[in-house]
Design a protein around this motif. Structure first.
Motif, PDB file in Angstrom:
ATOM      1  N   VAL A 294       3.151 -13.488  40.502  1.00 59.36           N
ATOM      2  CA  VAL A 294       1.696 -13.417  40.576  1.00 59.36           C
ATOM      3  C   VAL A 294       1.210 -13.185  39.154  1.00 59.36           C
ATOM      4  O   VAL A 294       1.470 -12.138  38.567  1.00 59.36           O
ATOM      5  N   MET A 295       0.489 -14.161  38.585  1.00 58.73           N
ATOM      6  CA  MET A 295       0.202 -14.146  37.161  1.00 58.73           C
ATOM      7  C   MET A 295      -1.297 -14.080  36.878  1.00 58.73           C
ATOM      8  O   MET A 295      -2.111 -14.715  37.564  1.00 58.73           O
ATOM      9  N   ASP A 296      -1.620 -13.296  35.871  1.00 53.22           N
ATOM     10  CA  ASP A 296      -2.977 -13.231  35.324  1.00 53.22           C
ATOM     11  C   ASP A 296      -2.917 -13.880  33.944  1.00 53.22           C
ATOM     12  O   ASP A 296      -2.479 -13.263  32.976  1.00 53.22           O
ATOM     13  N   VAL A 297      -3.327 -15.156  33.877  1.00 55.40           N
ATOM     14  CA  VAL A 297      -3.268 -15.928  32.634  1.00 55.40           C
ATOM     15  C   VAL A 297      -4.660 -15.916  32.006  1.00 55.40           C
ATOM     16  O   VAL A 297      -5.613 -16.431  32.609  1.00 55.40           O
ATOM     17  N   PRO A 298      -4.832 -15.337  30.826  1.00 55.74           N
ATOM     18  CA  PRO A 298      -6.170 -15.211  30.239  1.00 55.74           C
ATOM     19  C   PRO A 298      -6.938 -16.523  30.147  1.00 55.74           C
ATOM     20  O   PRO A 298      -8.165 -16.538  30.302  1.00 55.74           O
ATOM     21  N   ALA A 299      -6.227 -17.638  29.903  1.00 62.60           N
ATOM     22  CA  ALA A 299      -6.908 -18.922  29.712  1.00 62.60           C
ATOM     23  C   ALA A 299      -7.183 -19.654  31.024  1.00 62.60           C
ATOM     24  O   ALA A 299      -7.761 -20.748  31.006  1.00 62.60           O
ATOM     25  N   TYR A 300      -6.799 -19.067  32.160  1.00 59.48           N
ATOM     26  CA  TYR A 300      -6.953 -19.760  33.451  1.00 59.48           C
ATOM     27  C   TYR A 300      -7.876 -18.929  34.336  1.00 59.48           C
ATOM     28  O   TYR A 300      -7.673 -17.723  34.489  1.00 59.48           O
ATOM     29  N   PRO A 301      -8.889 -19.537  34.935  1.00 61.90           N
ATOM     30  CA  PRO A 301      -9.944 -18.762  35.595  1.00 61.90           C
ATOM     31  C   PRO A 301      -9.633 -18.299  37.007  1.00 61.90           C
ATOM     32  O   PRO A 301     -10.544 -18.044  37.793  1.00 61.90           O
ATOM     33  N   ARG A 302      -8.364 -18.183  37.364  1.00 66.62           N
ATOM     34  CA  ARG A 302      -8.011 -17.721  38.701  1.00 66.62           C
ATOM     35  C   ARG A 302      -6.593 -17.142  38.679  1.00 66.62           C
ATOM     36  O   ARG A 302      -5.823 -17.405  37.763  1.00 66.62           O
ATOM     37  N   MET A 303      -6.282 -16.362  39.683  1.00 69.80           N
ATOM     38  CA  MET A 303      -4.924 -15.890  39.860  1.00 69.80           C
ATOM     39  C   MET A 303      -3.997 -17.084  40.062  1.00 69.80           C
ATOM     40  O   MET A 303      -4.355 -18.053  40.738  1.00 69.80           O
ATOM     41  N   LEU A 304      -2.801 -17.019  39.475  1.00 66.48           N
ATOM     42  CA  LEU A 304      -1.872 -18.138  39.542  1.00 66.48           C
ATOM     43  C   LEU A 304      -0.530 -17.649  40.075  1.00 66.48           C
ATOM     44  O   LEU A 304       0.054 -16.698  39.548  1.00 66.48           O
ATOM     45  N   LEU A 305      -0.037 -18.302  41.129  1.00 66.73           N
ATOM     46  CA  LEU A 305       1.276 -17.993  41.684  1.00 66.73           C
ATOM     47  C   LEU A 305       2.265 -19.063  41.228  1.00 66.73           C
ATOM     48  O   LEU A 305       1.971 -20.261  41.314  1.00 66.73           O
ATOM     49  N   VAL A 306       3.437 -18.638  40.758  1.00 65.86           N
ATOM     50  CA  VAL A 306       4.485 -19.552  40.301  1.00 65.86           C
ATOM     51  C   VAL A 306       5.735 -19.297  41.123  1.00 65.86           C
ATOM     52  O   VAL A 306       6.210 -18.160  41.220  1.00 65.86           O
ATOM     53  N   THR A 307       6.309 -20.359  41.712  1.00 62.41           N
ATOM     54  CA  THR A 307       7.472 -20.212  42.571  1.00 62.41           C
ATOM     55  C   THR A 307       8.342 -21.460  42.516  1.00 62.41           C
ATOM     56  O   THR A 307       7.825 -22.558  42.306  1.00 62.41           O
ATOM     57  N   ASP A 308       9.676 -21.391  42.610  1.00 67.38           N
ATOM     58  CA  ASP A 308      10.470 -20.181  42.588  1.00 67.38           C
ATOM     59  C   ASP A 308      11.167 -20.135  41.238  1.00 67.38           C
ATOM     60  O   ASP A 308      11.869 -21.081  40.892  1.00 67.38           O
ATOM     61  N   ALA A 309      10.962 -19.070  40.505  1.00 70.75           N
ATOM     62  CA  ALA A 309      11.507 -18.959  39.154  1.00 70.75           C
ATOM     63  C   ALA A 309      12.577 -17.892  39.033  1.00 70.75           C
ATOM     64  O   ALA A 309      12.961 -17.540  37.925  1.00 70.75           O
ATOM     65  N   ALA A 310      13.091 -17.378  40.167  1.00 69.08           N
ATOM     66  CA  ALA A 310      14.007 -16.246  40.065  1.00 69.08           C
ATOM     67  C   ALA A 310      15.144 -16.228  41.076  1.00 69.08           C
ATOM     68  O   ALA A 310      16.142 -15.556  40.840  1.00 69.08           O
TER      69      ALA A 310
END
Length: 335
Positions: free
Chosen positions: A151-167
């Motif tokens: 669950v990512m808070d990217v300063p340059a992106y205007p919404r919450m961003l989920l990235v899957t599957d990276a782990a």
């Protein structure tokens, strides 16, 4: 349910939301913490918290009311770390084990017995904990594929961003990717995004039979069309730029409700996902929280590199997910 994906619209004269700053104007984590307010702490097994980072992180989460920790590991080591840090462990239960492997097994057994509603990784290796979690006879598997979401808070992106599957999943098949997508969609619902936009990433935005990621993306989209994946808007293949930038999507004449405004990025494999998540964190200044899904209870896999804020945010996601699952179970029983 409050939508955590995008910051609330406020008058220009209003002050920033609590915990917002110039680096993170979307304040995703601050909104996660607010969503947890008023909910009781979740009983969570902290597995082998035998260093200052893992024990201190659990104590900080407990002090914030996110979890009620059950400390599982060699008691003498845990108490030695607590003494060095000046922490009082008397409010919390300690389950004494011989070593880290035994701690993983004991924590999983507590979850199976319903004595804890979540797990948090301490100072043991991820493979040790996940080995106990995925054990066929004694673990926490469900019918769903186990997967991980950042669950990512990217300063340059205007919404919450989920990235899957990276782990967790190294090179998932399309059948496994279907579960990975469904897990992420259901997490997005818990986090307040009622119909998340899901981008299936590849190197290009057209289907190429020689590029398996594009074929998988096309199959996943058709599975969604047929109701095999539900709860979100899915499109792919999409290259990264087309997934997160509207102008890039327009330039390539991509007409899609997902392109340029994705809530969820589904990566082809763990290598692509790991590099993407770390690039967002270290080059784009993103904060990230993480959670393991597809198991009987939610699991936080902390990293020694995680800041206190990131550890707390992961625990906030854990708390929201544990309460959502409890509500769903209660509703099912009542029905």
């Amino acid at each position: 349910m409050t939508n955590l994906s995008q910051p609330p619209v406020a008058p220009a004269t209003a002050s920033c939301p609590p915990s917002a700053d110039a680096q993170h104007p979307n304040n995703v984590f601050g909104r996660l913490f607010r969503a947890c307010e008023g909910l009781p702490a979740v009983r969570c097994a902290v597995v082998h918290p035998c260093d200052a980072d893992s024990l201190g992180g659990a104590i900080a989460a407990a002090q914030r009311g996110l979890i009620e920790p059950v400390l599982v590991g060699p008691q003498a080591k845990i108490r030695a770390v607590a003494k060095e840090g000046g922490w009082d462990l008397s409010p919390w239960r300690i389950v004494d084990t011989e070593h880290s492997h035994a701690a993983a097994d004991a924590a999983v057994a507590l979850a199976r017995a319903g004595e804890v509603q979540a797990l948090m990784k301490g100072s043991l290796h991820t493979d040790e904990l996940m080995g106990a979690v995925v054990a066929s006879a004694t673990g926490l598997r469900t019918a769903r594929r186990v997967s991980h979401v950042f669950v990512m808070d990217v300063p340059a992106y205007p919404r919450m961003l989920l990235v899957t599957d990276a782990a967790v999943n190294i090179a998932p098949t399309v059948r496994e990717k279907a579960d990975i997508v469904q897990n992420a969609i259901e997490l997005a619902h818990v986090l307040g995004v009622p119909e998340p936009k899901v981008a299936i990433l590849a190197a290009v935005e057209t289907v190429n039979p020689d590029m398996q990621a594009t074929v998988d993306a096309a199959m996943l989209c058709k599975m969604a069309d047929r109701g095999q994946i539900t709860g979100g808007l899915i499109d792919g293949p999409l290259a990264f730029d087309n997934a997160v930038n509207l102008e890039a999507a327009r330039t390539k004449h991509i007409v899609s409700p997902v392109a340029g405004q994705a809530d969820i990025l589904v990566v082809p494999d763990i290598e692509a996902g790991n590099m993407l998540a770390k690039q967002l964190q270290y080059l784009a200044g993103a904060d990230s929280a993480g959670i393991v899904l597809g198991t009987r209870v939610p699991i936080v896999l902390t990293s020694r590199a995680d800041s206190v804020r990131m550890r707390l945010a992961s625990t906030a996601v854990l708390k929201l997910l544990a309460h959502a699952r409890a509500q769903a179970l209660a509703a099912a029983v009542k029905a």
